[in-house]
Design a protein around this motif. Structure first.
Motif, PDB file in Angstrom:
ATOM      1  N   LYS A  18      33.718  40.483  89.176  1.00  0.00           N
ATOM      2  CA  LYS A  18      33.129  39.140  89.320  1.00  0.00           C
ATOM      3  C   LYS A  18      34.207  38.129  89.693  1.00  0.00           C
ATOM      4  N   GLU A  19      35.334  38.210  89.023  1.00  0.00           N
ATOM      5  CA  GLU A  19      36.453  37.313  89.312  1.00  0.00           C
ATOM      6  C   GLU A  19      36.911  37.464  90.767  1.00  0.00           C
ATOM      7  N   GLU A  22      34.248  36.152  93.382  1.00  0.00           N
ATOM      8  CA  GLU A  22      34.231  34.687  93.466  1.00  0.00           C
ATOM      9  C   GLU A  22      35.521  34.144  94.081  1.00  0.00           C
ATOM     10  N   GLN A  23      36.642  34.726  93.735  1.00  0.00           N
ATOM     11  CA  GLN A  23      37.940  34.252  94.226  1.00  0.00           C
ATOM     12  C   GLN A  23      38.112  34.515  95.718  1.00  0.00           C
ATOM     13  N   ASN A  25      35.514  35.572  97.922  1.00  0.00           N
ATOM     14  CA  ASN A  25      34.254  35.510  98.673  1.00  0.00           C
ATOM     15  C   ASN A  25      33.897  36.893  99.258  1.00  0.00           C
ATOM     16  N   GLN A  48      23.920  40.570  89.796  1.00  0.00           N
ATOM     17  CA  GLN A  48      24.541  39.257  89.570  1.00  0.00           C
ATOM     18  C   GLN A  48      24.818  38.536  90.888  1.00  0.00           C
ATOM     19  N   PHE A  49      25.095  39.331  91.947  1.00  0.00           N
ATOM     20  CA  PHE A  49      25.423  38.796  93.267  1.00  0.00           C
ATOM     21  C   PHE A  49      24.507  39.465  94.295  1.00  0.00           C
TER      22      PHE A  49
END
Length: 176
Positions: A18-19, A22-23, A25, A48-49
């Motif tokens: 997840k990190e 998000e970091q 893309n 989640q995505f």
């Protein structure tokens, strides 16, 4: 099963993934299994995505395996594993395998998940250029067959190796 070491990775794997998503893309994930729980956890990540493309890379059979303790599972546990595999097959955007997915995963499992159009074989391969520097003395060409194997030798492979040995003996007796 106790052979699936990925069951201990869930929290850390999902948190780090997840990190990174998000970091950086990230828009595409390739999850490789066995261990099979990693494939299942990757589906949880896709939930989640939802915009991420999930590619599931089967390296071994899941429920059709003779290793990983699969043949000794109780009916209840086997049903649990089956449900997980079905979710993976349904939710993945693409399913790849080094041999035909029907052989590795099972035609019935793929059909049940309605995943026929997204299951694709991507075979192991090698670059013939890598083989150009291998030189074999002339006498060895007659007496020896040399093979290169990339993969894992599993329990029970001896039957196939005996077939291979017998086949190579047979073709050596023929004028091909």
């Amino acid at each position: 099963t106790p052979f699936d070491k990925g069951i201990y990775w869930k929290k850390g794997m999902l948190r780090k993934a997840k990190e990174l998503i998000e970091q950086h893309n990230i828009s595409r994930i390739i999850a490789t299994g066995a261990p099979f729980s990693i494939l299942y956890h990757s589906v949880e990540l896709k939930e989640q995505f939802p915009n991420i493309q999930l590619i599931v890379d089967y390296r071994d059979p899941w429920l059709r395996a003779v290793n990983y303790g699969m043949k000794d599972l109780s009916p209840k546990r086997k049903a649990f594993e089956h449900a997980q595999e079905q979710k993976v097959l349904r939710k993945a955007d693409l399913i790849i395998a080094p041999t035909h997915p029907n052989l590795l995963i099972g035609r019935e499992a793929i059909e049940e998940a309605e995943a026929q159009t997204k299951a694709l074989e991507i075979p192991h391969s090698f670059d013939p250029q890598d083989m150009m520097d291998i030189s074999v003395p002339e006498r060895e060409k007659v007496d020896t067959i040399k093979m290169i194997f990339g993969g894992t030798l599993y329990a029970g492979v001896d039957k196939q190796l005996i077939k291979l040995r017998d086949w190579t003996r047979e073709i050596r007796t023929k004028d091909l």
